[in-house]
Write an enzyme that holds these catalytic residues in place. Structure first.
Site, PDB file in Angstrom:
ATOM      1  N   LYS A   1       0.840  -1.209   0.000  1.00 38.53           N
ATOM      2  CA  LYS A   1       0.000   0.000   0.000  1.00 38.53           C
ATOM      3  C   LYS A   1       0.874   1.257   0.000  1.00 38.53           C
ATOM      4  CE  LYS A   1      -3.812  -2.287   2.411  1.00 38.53           C
ATOM      5  NZ  LYS A   1      -4.421  -2.572   3.718  1.00 38.53           N
TER       6      LYS A   1
ATOM      7  N   GLN B   1      -4.225  -0.935  10.043  1.00 36.39           N
ATOM      8  CA  GLN B   1      -4.139  -2.260   9.417  1.00 36.39           C
ATOM      9  C   GLN B   1      -4.726  -3.322  10.349  1.00 36.39           C
ATOM     10  OE1 GLN B   1      -3.034  -2.950   6.200  1.00 36.39           O
ATOM     11  NE2 GLN B   1      -3.769  -5.009   6.605  1.00 36.39           N
TER      12      GLN B   1
ATOM     13  N   ASP C   1     -10.048   3.978   4.607  1.00 34.11           N
ATOM     14  CA  ASP C   1     -10.485   2.599   4.399  1.00 34.11           C
ATOM     15  C   ASP C   1     -12.011   2.525   4.275  1.00 34.11           C
ATOM     16  OD1 ASP C   1      -8.894   0.437   3.954  1.00 34.11           O
ATOM     17  OD2 ASP C   1      -8.410   0.057   6.057  1.00 34.11           O
TER      18      ASP C   1
END
Ligand code: NDP
Length: 295
Positions: free
Chosen positions: A63, A107, A130
């Site tokens: 990412k 994460q 996200d």
């Protein structure tokens, strides 16, 4: 940008997440170059990773690499697995308050003593790149077009749209009802005027549901669950599943070789939904920066 017309061996259109991501990233790079030429601040994505899970380390690395490649700044906070809830809260509060931080990515999964939901809910909704914050999810559900959506569902819709797939009046079947893929993709398809059936492990006859689908989205985590002969001729198939076989090979939830003979368009695994998810994260970092900083 027009996407290449790649075909499977029996002539289905390959919905390449790699090609589609490359096209989107080229557009993002141009936009970021223009912002920088105008003297605007460079957007920043901050990733918070807790513990030493190797899969998380590898996801975070890819990412950050993808973000840096288009010109987004990234920073990683790698915290010890023993961090206390109070210390993690303090870090998220600090990042929420930092004007220089545009996107915060926590994460998952977190170690078992930390409640994923509690910390996701603590991220400022306008930095929630996200797209998992209940406020963003709620706006998605009510159709009030939040800027930030869950990345995989957004990537699935973007991939189909860029390949010219239409939704209105189509019968869509989604397999999997998780909060990160199945449920939100069913909502987005409904808003795009498809008629959606959401299937899960208690669905009475999965095969019968799949047989009626013009569009099939699989997000299950069971290798080759969907057989080729279940598909309606000409169906569009999007496979979000990522399953590693004992041989080490990565496969989806759909038996690709058999399915491509019946589908009009199909995503590969790997190289389909996966790259789109990462690209949507980068896109949403730019969207968050533009909205919050009025760029
Ligand atoms: P979850 O485990 O959270 O959800 C799986 C869903 O599949 C559940 O709703 C479950 O039903 C349903 N299911 C399980 N077995 C069956 C079955 N035999 N028949 C019908 N439905 C079934 O998974 P995720 O949504 O997190 O992930 C799904 C897949 O997508 C995984 O392979 C994951 O690796 C992949 N993924 C890929 C991403 C990408 O970027 N490409 C991003 C995120 C996930 P029930 O609710 O009844 O238990």
């Amino acid at each position: 940008m027009t996407l290449r017309d790649q075909r499977t061996k029996d002539g289905a259109r390959l919905l390449s997440g790699l090609d589609c991501s490359a096209a989107i990233k080229a557009e993002l790079e141009l936009e970021l170059d223009a912002l920088s030429a105008a003297g605007k601040p460079v957007p920043q994505l901050v990733v918070v990773r807790v513990g030493a899970d190797p899969a998380s380390a590898s996801y975070v690395k890819s990412k950050r690499k993808a973000a840096a490649a288009v010109g987004i700044r990234t920073e990683e906070y790698h915290l010890d697995a023993s961090i206390t809830p109070g210390d993690l809260t303090a870090l998220i509060d600090r990042l929420n308050a930092d004007d220089d931080v545009d996107g915060i990515l926590l994460q998952l999964p977190l170690p078992s003593h930390l409640d994923d939901k509690l910390f996701l809910n603590q991220i400022r909704p306008d930095k929630d790149v996200d797209g998992f914050h209940p406020m963003n999810m709620g706006h998605m559900l009510t159709g009030s077009n939040p800027l930030l959506l869950p990345c995989t569902p957004r990537g699935i819709m973007e991939l189909m749209t860029r390949y010219g797939v239409t939704f209105s009046g189509k019968k869509a079947v989604v397999i999997g009802r998780s909060n990160i893929v199945g449920k939100p993709v069913a909502v987005l398809l409904t808003q795009a005027n498809a008629t959606v059936t959401l299937c899960h492990s208690r669905t009475a006859s999965l095969e019968a549901e799949v047989r009626g689908a013009d569009l099939l989205i699989a997000a299950v985590g069971v290798p080759h669950l969907v057989k080729g002969e279940w598909l309606k001729e000409g169906a569009v198939v999007v496979d979000a599943g990522i399953n590693r076989l004992e041989s080490g090979k990565l496969v989806g939830d759909v038996d690709f070789d058999a399915a491509q003979a019946h589908a009009s368009a199909i995503t590969p695994v790997p190289g389909g939904v996966g790259p789109m998810t990462v690209t949507m994260l980068i896109l949403q970092t730019l969207i968050a920066a533009k909205a919050r900083r009025n760029l």
